[in-house]
Design a protein around this motif. Structure first.
Motif, PDB file in Angstrom:
ATOM      1  N   LYS A   1       2.875   6.049  -2.804  1.00 48.30           N
ATOM      2  CA  LYS A   1       4.022   6.821  -3.276  1.00 48.30           C
ATOM      3  C   LYS A   1       3.953   7.014  -4.787  1.00 48.30           C
ATOM      4  N   ALA A   2       3.611   5.955  -5.502  1.00 44.76           N
ATOM      5  CA  ALA A   2       3.510   6.048  -6.961  1.00 44.76           C
ATOM      6  C   ALA A   2       2.414   7.028  -7.375  1.00 44.76           C
ATOM      7  N   ILE A   3       1.304   7.016  -6.669  1.00 45.38           N
ATOM      8  CA  ILE A   3       0.214   7.951  -6.978  1.00 45.38           C
ATOM      9  C   ILE A   3       0.666   9.387  -6.724  1.00 45.38           C
ATOM     10  N   ALA A   4       1.309   9.608  -5.575  1.00 42.00           N
ATOM     11  CA  ALA A   4       1.765  10.962  -5.232  1.00 42.00           C
ATOM     12  C   ALA A   4       2.786  11.467  -6.245  1.00 42.00           C
ATOM     13  N   GLU A   5       3.678  10.594  -6.707  1.00 41.79           N
ATOM     14  CA  GLU A   5       4.703  11.007  -7.657  1.00 41.79           C
ATOM     15  C   GLU A   5       4.135  11.271  -9.050  1.00 41.79           C
ATOM     16  N   SER A   6       2.960  10.733  -9.330  1.00 41.32           N
ATOM     17  CA  SER A   6       2.377  10.932 -10.652  1.00 41.32           C
ATOM     18  C   SER A   6       1.527  12.198 -10.738  1.00 41.32           C
ATOM     19  N   GLU A   7       1.329  12.866  -9.623  1.00 41.25           N
ATOM     20  CA  GLU A   7       0.486  14.075  -9.607  1.00 41.25           C
ATOM     21  C   GLU A   7       1.268  15.308  -9.967  1.00 41.25           C
TER      22      GLU A   7
ATOM     23  N   VAL B   1       0.839  -1.206   0.000  1.00 43.49           N
ATOM     24  CA  VAL B   1       0.000   0.000   0.000  1.00 43.49           C
ATOM     25  C   VAL B   1       0.870   1.250   0.000  1.00 43.49           C
ATOM     26  N   ASP B   2       1.934   1.235   0.805  1.00 41.28           N
ATOM     27  CA  ASP B   2       2.842   2.388   0.852  1.00 41.28           C
ATOM     28  C   ASP B   2       3.453   2.669  -0.521  1.00 41.28           C
ATOM     29  N   ARG B   3       3.892   1.627  -1.227  1.00 39.33           N
ATOM     30  CA  ARG B   3       4.479   1.815  -2.558  1.00 39.33           C
ATOM     31  C   ARG B   3       3.440   2.335  -3.549  1.00 39.33           C
ATOM     32  N   LEU B   4       2.216   1.875  -3.434  1.00 39.00           N
ATOM     33  CA  LEU B   4       1.147   2.365  -4.292  1.00 39.00           C
ATOM     34  C   LEU B   4       0.886   3.847  -4.049  1.00 39.00           C
TER      35      LEU B   4
END
Length: 102
Positions: free
Chosen positions: A96-102, A91-94
């Motif tokens: 992080k990936a969402i935050a980095e894509s914004e 969940v943490d990696r997910l």
């Protein structure tokens, strides 16, 4: 390894609910001492193959007390080198990936 599973009797109580049977299964999971998480649809446990499959079998046996027929769905994430902390780690990696894509 992570194992997400759902176990329930094929017949239901008068109100159409299976919560008492599911509670019996979740009690087995909690007593196992394995890291776990229960949501509205699945219970996820973390551990090695043998210990997780033992818990799933015992949880299924607990549900069998509520009916002669039981439904069991199991999904496993078998990932060598990721032996603990993956319930939250994935969940943490997910996130992080969402935050980095914004």
């Amino acid at each position: 390894m992570l194992f997400a599973f759902s176990v329930a009797p094929m017949t239901t109580g008068e109100d159409g609910s299976v919560h008492d049977a599911v509670a019996a299964a979740v009690k087995v999971v909690r007593e196992s001492g394995l890291p776990h998480e229960t949501t509205s649809m699945f219970t996820t446990i973390e551990g090695d193959w043998d210990e997780c499959m033992d818990v799933i079998k015992r949880a299924t046996d607990a549900v069998r007390a509520f009916g002669s027929r039981v439904s069991l769905v199991v999904k496993a994430d078998i990932r060598p080198g990721h032996d603990s902390g993956e319930i939250q780690g994935k969940v943490d990696r997910l996130e992080k990936a969402i935050a980095e894509s914004e």
